[in-house]
Structures are given as C-alpha cells and as structure tokens.
Design a protein around this motif. Sequence first.
Motif, PDB file in Angstrom:
ATOM      1  N   GLN A 166     -58.198 -35.061 -26.659  1.00  0.00           N
ATOM      2  CA  GLN A 166     -56.976 -35.424 -27.378  1.00  0.00           C
ATOM      3  C   GLN A 166     -55.905 -35.946 -26.429  1.00  0.00           C
ATOM      4  O   GLN A 166     -55.121 -36.833 -26.795  1.00  0.00           O
ATOM      5  CB  GLN A 166     -56.461 -34.221 -28.162  1.00  0.00           C
ATOM      6  CG  GLN A 166     -57.356 -33.831 -29.332  1.00  0.00           C
ATOM      7  CD  GLN A 166     -56.816 -32.659 -30.114  1.00  0.00           C
ATOM      8  OE1 GLN A 166     -56.185 -31.774 -29.537  1.00  0.00           O
ATOM      9  NE2 GLN A 166     -57.073 -32.633 -31.415  1.00  0.00           N
ATOM     10  N   ALA A 167     -55.878 -35.401 -25.201  1.00  0.00           N
ATOM     11  CA  ALA A 167     -54.892 -35.849 -24.215  1.00  0.00           C
ATOM     12  C   ALA A 167     -55.280 -37.167 -23.558  1.00  0.00           C
ATOM     13  O   ALA A 167     -54.446 -37.805 -22.910  1.00  0.00           O
ATOM     14  CB  ALA A 167     -54.709 -34.779 -23.147  1.00  0.00           C
TER      15      ALA A 167
ATOM     16  N   LYS B 200     -62.006 -30.314 -26.051  1.00  0.00           N
ATOM     17  CA  LYS B 200     -61.267 -30.888 -27.180  1.00  0.00           C
ATOM     18  C   LYS B 200     -59.853 -31.287 -26.779  1.00  0.00           C
ATOM     19  O   LYS B 200     -59.407 -32.398 -27.075  1.00  0.00           O
ATOM     20  CB  LYS B 200     -61.217 -29.873 -28.327  1.00  0.00           C
ATOM     21  CG  LYS B 200     -60.474 -30.367 -29.562  1.00  0.00           C
ATOM     22  CD  LYS B 200     -61.218 -31.497 -30.232  1.00  0.00           C
ATOM     23  CE  LYS B 200     -60.503 -31.924 -31.508  1.00  0.00           C
ATOM     24  NZ  LYS B 200     -61.214 -33.049 -32.164  1.00  0.00           N
ATOM     25  N   ARG B 201     -59.151 -30.419 -26.082  1.00  0.00           N
ATOM     26  CA  ARG B 201     -57.767 -30.724 -25.686  1.00  0.00           C
ATOM     27  C   ARG B 201     -57.716 -31.896 -24.712  1.00  0.00           C
ATOM     28  O   ARG B 201     -56.791 -32.709 -24.747  1.00  0.00           O
ATOM     29  CB  ARG B 201     -57.110 -29.483 -25.067  1.00  0.00           C
ATOM     30  CG  ARG B 201     -56.951 -28.319 -26.044  1.00  0.00           C
ATOM     31  CD  ARG B 201     -56.445 -27.066 -25.366  1.00  0.00           C
ATOM     32  NE  ARG B 201     -56.417 -25.923 -26.269  1.00  0.00           N
ATOM     33  CZ  ARG B 201     -55.390 -25.606 -27.048  1.00  0.00           C
ATOM     34  NH1 ARG B 201     -54.288 -26.340 -27.014  1.00  0.00           N
ATOM     35  NH2 ARG B 201     -55.453 -24.557 -27.848  1.00  0.00           N
ATOM     36  N   HIS B 202     -58.708 -31.976 -23.822  1.00  0.00           N
ATOM     37  CA  HIS B 202     -58.749 -33.073 -22.857  1.00  0.00           C
ATOM     38  C   HIS B 202     -59.074 -34.405 -23.548  1.00  0.00           C
ATOM     39  O   HIS B 202     -58.555 -35.455 -23.156  1.00  0.00           O
ATOM     40  CB  HIS B 202     -59.786 -32.773 -21.781  1.00  0.00           C
ATOM     41  CG  HIS B 202     -59.510 -31.494 -21.039  1.00  0.00           C
ATOM     42  ND1 HIS B 202     -58.670 -31.435 -19.953  1.00  0.00           N
ATOM     43  CD2 HIS B 202     -59.943 -30.224 -21.246  1.00  0.00           C
ATOM     44  CE1 HIS B 202     -58.599 -30.194 -19.520  1.00  0.00           C
ATOM     45  NE2 HIS B 202     -59.368 -29.440 -20.283  1.00  0.00           N
TER      46      HIS B 202
ATOM     47  N   ARG C 254     -62.218 -23.220 -19.029  1.00  0.00           N
ATOM     48  CA  ARG C 254     -61.919 -24.220 -20.061  1.00  0.00           C
ATOM     49  C   ARG C 254     -61.374 -23.647 -21.361  1.00  0.00           C
ATOM     50  O   ARG C 254     -60.762 -24.375 -22.134  1.00  0.00           O
ATOM     51  CB  ARG C 254     -63.182 -25.036 -20.354  1.00  0.00           C
ATOM     52  CG  ARG C 254     -63.637 -25.879 -19.181  1.00  0.00           C
ATOM     53  CD  ARG C 254     -62.769 -27.118 -19.046  1.00  0.00           C
ATOM     54  NE  ARG C 254     -63.047 -27.855 -17.822  1.00  0.00           N
ATOM     55  CZ  ARG C 254     -62.571 -29.069 -17.589  1.00  0.00           C
ATOM     56  NH1 ARG C 254     -61.806 -29.662 -18.485  1.00  0.00           N
ATOM     57  NH2 ARG C 254     -62.824 -29.672 -16.445  1.00  0.00           N
ATOM     58  N   TRP C 255     -61.607 -22.361 -21.616  1.00  0.00           N
ATOM     59  CA  TRP C 255     -61.156 -21.809 -22.886  1.00  0.00           C
ATOM     60  C   TRP C 255     -60.234 -20.613 -22.705  1.00  0.00           C
ATOM     61  O   TRP C 255     -59.148 -20.565 -23.267  1.00  0.00           O
ATOM     62  CB  TRP C 255     -62.351 -21.408 -23.746  1.00  0.00           C
ATOM     63  CG  TRP C 255     -62.010 -21.225 -25.198  1.00  0.00           C
ATOM     64  CD1 TRP C 255     -62.054 -22.169 -26.183  1.00  0.00           C
ATOM     65  CD2 TRP C 255     -61.529 -20.019 -25.822  1.00  0.00           C
ATOM     66  NE1 TRP C 255     -61.646 -21.638 -27.382  1.00  0.00           N
ATOM     67  CE2 TRP C 255     -61.318 -20.317 -27.192  1.00  0.00           C
ATOM     68  CE3 TRP C 255     -61.264 -18.736 -25.356  1.00  0.00           C
ATOM     69  CZ2 TRP C 255     -60.850 -19.367 -28.091  1.00  0.00           C
ATOM     70  CZ3 TRP C 255     -60.792 -17.786 -26.255  1.00  0.00           C
ATOM     71  CH2 TRP C 255     -60.603 -18.103 -27.603  1.00  0.00           C
TER      72      TRP C 255
ATOM     73  N   ARG D 139     -55.345 -19.738 -22.145  1.00  0.00           N
ATOM     74  CA  ARG D 139     -54.716 -18.963 -23.207  1.00  0.00           C
ATOM     75  C   ARG D 139     -54.249 -17.576 -22.753  1.00  0.00           C
ATOM     76  O   ARG D 139     -53.558 -16.887 -23.501  1.00  0.00           O
ATOM     77  CB  ARG D 139     -55.704 -18.804 -24.370  1.00  0.00           C
ATOM     78  CG  ARG D 139     -56.090 -20.112 -25.048  1.00  0.00           C
ATOM     79  CD  ARG D 139     -57.300 -19.893 -25.955  1.00  0.00           C
ATOM     80  NE  ARG D 139     -57.555 -21.025 -26.820  1.00  0.00           N
ATOM     81  CZ  ARG D 139     -58.174 -22.136 -26.449  1.00  0.00           C
ATOM     82  NH1 ARG D 139     -58.620 -22.252 -25.208  1.00  0.00           N
ATOM     83  NH2 ARG D 139     -58.369 -23.134 -27.300  1.00  0.00           N
TER      84      ARG D 139
ATOM     85  N   LYS E 282     -56.922 -20.807 -34.741  1.00  0.00           N
ATOM     86  CA  LYS E 282     -56.086 -21.945 -34.348  1.00  0.00           C
ATOM     87  C   LYS E 282     -56.952 -23.121 -33.902  1.00  0.00           C
ATOM     88  O   LYS E 282     -56.662 -24.272 -34.208  1.00  0.00           O
ATOM     89  CB  LYS E 282     -55.139 -21.534 -33.215  1.00  0.00           C
ATOM     90  CG  LYS E 282     -54.049 -20.561 -33.630  1.00  0.00           C
ATOM     91  CD  LYS E 282     -53.188 -20.170 -32.439  1.00  0.00           C
ATOM     92  CE  LYS E 282     -52.126 -19.157 -32.831  1.00  0.00           C
ATOM     93  NZ  LYS E 282     -51.299 -18.729 -31.674  1.00  0.00           N
ATOM     94  N   ASP E 283     -58.022 -22.819 -33.160  1.00  0.00           N
ATOM     95  CA  ASP E 283     -58.916 -23.874 -32.697  1.00  0.00           C
ATOM     96  C   ASP E 283     -59.595 -24.579 -33.856  1.00  0.00           C
ATOM     97  O   ASP E 283     -59.786 -25.791 -33.836  1.00  0.00           O
ATOM     98  CB  ASP E 283     -59.985 -23.298 -31.761  1.00  0.00           C
ATOM     99  CG  ASP E 283     -59.484 -23.154 -30.338  1.00  0.00           C
ATOM    100  OD1 ASP E 283     -58.328 -23.543 -30.081  1.00  0.00           O
ATOM    101  OD2 ASP E 283     -60.245 -22.659 -29.486  1.00  0.00           O
TER     102      ASP E 283
ATOM    103  N   GLN F 134     -56.917 -16.920 -31.884  1.00  0.00           N
ATOM    104  CA  GLN F 134     -57.112 -18.152 -31.122  1.00  0.00           C
ATOM    105  C   GLN F 134     -58.208 -19.017 -31.727  1.00  0.00           C
ATOM    106  O   GLN F 134     -58.096 -20.239 -31.786  1.00  0.00           O
ATOM    107  CB  GLN F 134     -57.460 -17.825 -29.663  1.00  0.00           C
ATOM    108  CG  GLN F 134     -56.397 -17.048 -28.924  1.00  0.00           C
ATOM    109  CD  GLN F 134     -55.064 -17.771 -28.899  1.00  0.00           C
ATOM    110  OE1 GLN F 134     -54.991 -18.939 -28.517  1.00  0.00           O
ATOM    111  NE2 GLN F 134     -54.007 -17.089 -29.312  1.00  0.00           N
TER     112      GLN F 134
ATOM    113  N   LEU G  95     -57.268 -26.964 -35.215  1.00  0.00           N
ATOM    114  CA  LEU G  95     -57.110 -28.086 -34.293  1.00  0.00           C
ATOM    115  C   LEU G  95     -58.287 -29.038 -34.374  1.00  0.00           C
ATOM    116  O   LEU G  95     -58.136 -30.249 -34.429  1.00  0.00           O
ATOM    117  CB  LEU G  95     -56.966 -27.542 -32.874  1.00  0.00           C
ATOM    118  CG  LEU G  95     -56.812 -28.560 -31.739  1.00  0.00           C
ATOM    119  CD1 LEU G  95     -55.516 -29.340 -31.912  1.00  0.00           C
ATOM    120  CD2 LEU G  95     -56.861 -27.869 -30.394  1.00  0.00           C
TER     121      LEU G  95
END
Length: 301
Positions: free
Chosen positions: A248-249, A244-246, A107-108, A112, A293-294, A290, A297
């Motif tokens: 947001q998606a 988090k990305r999921h 997942r992380w 990347r 950046k997270d 990274q 985000l």
Amino acid sequence: MSNMIPPLNPLRTFEAAARLSSLTQAAEELNVSQVAVSRQVKVLEEYLGVVLFKRLHRGIELTDEGRQLYEGVTRAFVEIGNAARRVSRRGRRDILAIQSYTTFSQRWLIPRLTQFHEAFPRIEVRLSSSTAPVDFETQNLDAAIRAGKGNWPDLHSEKLVDVELIPICSPAFQEAHKLTSPDDLSRVRLLHSMARPTDWAAWLKRVGSTVDPSPGIRFESSALAYEAASLDIGVAIATKVFVKRHLQAGSFVAPFDMTCYSGEGYYLTWPKNVTPSLPLQKFLSWMREQIDKDEVLISDP
C-alpha cells in the motif's frame, strides 16, 4: 568424575562460614545450630581430603586450600544467582515470554508491539525468534507462534493469519523487467526462503505456470528474501499479510494480482495442560483486535 562437584549443602555452609569468618554467624544466617555448621564443614573436608579452616581461639581462618575453594565457590554462586535472576518469574507475574519466527516478528508483530505496551505498560514482553520446534517442557515460554495447519495434539492453537502467497519485488525491479505474466518469471531471479521451501512451487502450480521454481537464491528466512527483493535483487514469494502495508505504501509492488492460499496459517500456541497466564490472556485478546483490524485493511480496495 571429570568435573568433581562436592555435596551442595556442605558447600553452601562452607561459603557462609568463610565469608563471615565465623561458624556462629554462619549458623545464625543459615538458621541452624553451630554444631550443624561444624558437621557440614567436616563432611566437606572429609570429601575433599583437606583441612579448610584453622580453628583459632577466637574464630576460624581459611587455610590455603580453603581460600582457593572459597574463591571458586564465590564465583560459582554469583553465576548461579545471575542465571536464576535472568529466568526467574518470582514476584513478576507480568512477564510474557513469546517465541516466534523471525519473519512474523519483523513483519507483523514488532511494528504493533508499541501499541500493546501502551495498552499494558506493566507487562514485559520477552520476544525470541527461532525456527526450531518449541519444547514447552524445557523452555521458559508462555506461548509460541507456529506455522502449520493448527493440528498439534498437545497444544491449544489460535489462528492469527492465513498464509496467502503473492510474488513481490521493488518498483524499480518491476520497471526494469516489465513483468506482466507469471511466465515472465523464467527470465528473472527468484528469491526463496529456506524456512518455506515449497512456496514458489505452490504458487506457480496454482496459477498454472510451467516456470521452474528451483533456480534462484535461497535465504535462511522469508524476512531476508524480502530484504533482497527491496534491494532489486529479484522477486520474492511473500505471505501477503506481511507485506500488505508495504504494498500500500509503494515500497513493494505485486507484479501479478494472483494469490495462492497455502492451506497453512500462523497460530498462537500454548500447552493444553496449562492455563494461560493473565498476561497471555491479555496478549491473545489484543492479537484478536489486531487481526480484526487487518481483515478490514485487507478487504479495503
């Protein structure tokens, strides 16, 4: 002994002499005298109680016993060589061996890794996954990613992410069950990770819910619980940064905008008595980038 292993130096000498069919050539290959080769072969013959070579006028020839031993020794030496090559770092200082948890990897880290490889194409990352404690004395690892509070006395530990808990489910599941309050969880299936068995209880206590955290389905890892949630099986308790990305998606939804900091984090660790290799130093710097950046985000609305 149940598995009789002869002296290894005589075995090595015997293998060379048998392969070359010559004591003289074996001596040249091993950079010793022919007398030393003969002596080592004699030691092995006395140990085994058999004659391994027929001494001929112009050389040597394996006896039946010698041929049997040579076939077995050859196979064994090939296996030893293959094993040594698999773990060897000799002449390859650009290998980076990391152990991580399955969920953190999936997942992380893995999403990347292409960026890391593009930035450092000469560094070969060897990533393994395990929930078992790391033993740097016996495992060929540069570093390991561990969950906890960072208070391992024999390890350097650099925090990567906090474990901030949040329930998640699929959009279809939320549409079907209309979850609006934590107490609504009493009428749906909870998805647990056996690797993090107290997460549901911690989150429910933090938000003041009386829902029993025990029922539900238990999975070996959080990654499997997340997968079950994506298939409309129930509600999983997730580490927020992993989903988090999921969120947001839109592939996951969080029914309740309530999170709980568990007091733990995921850390990059390595032994205190070991200076980090250059590949590990580059990896750590890249990980810090990274994480920064997270944080940007996650702070975005």
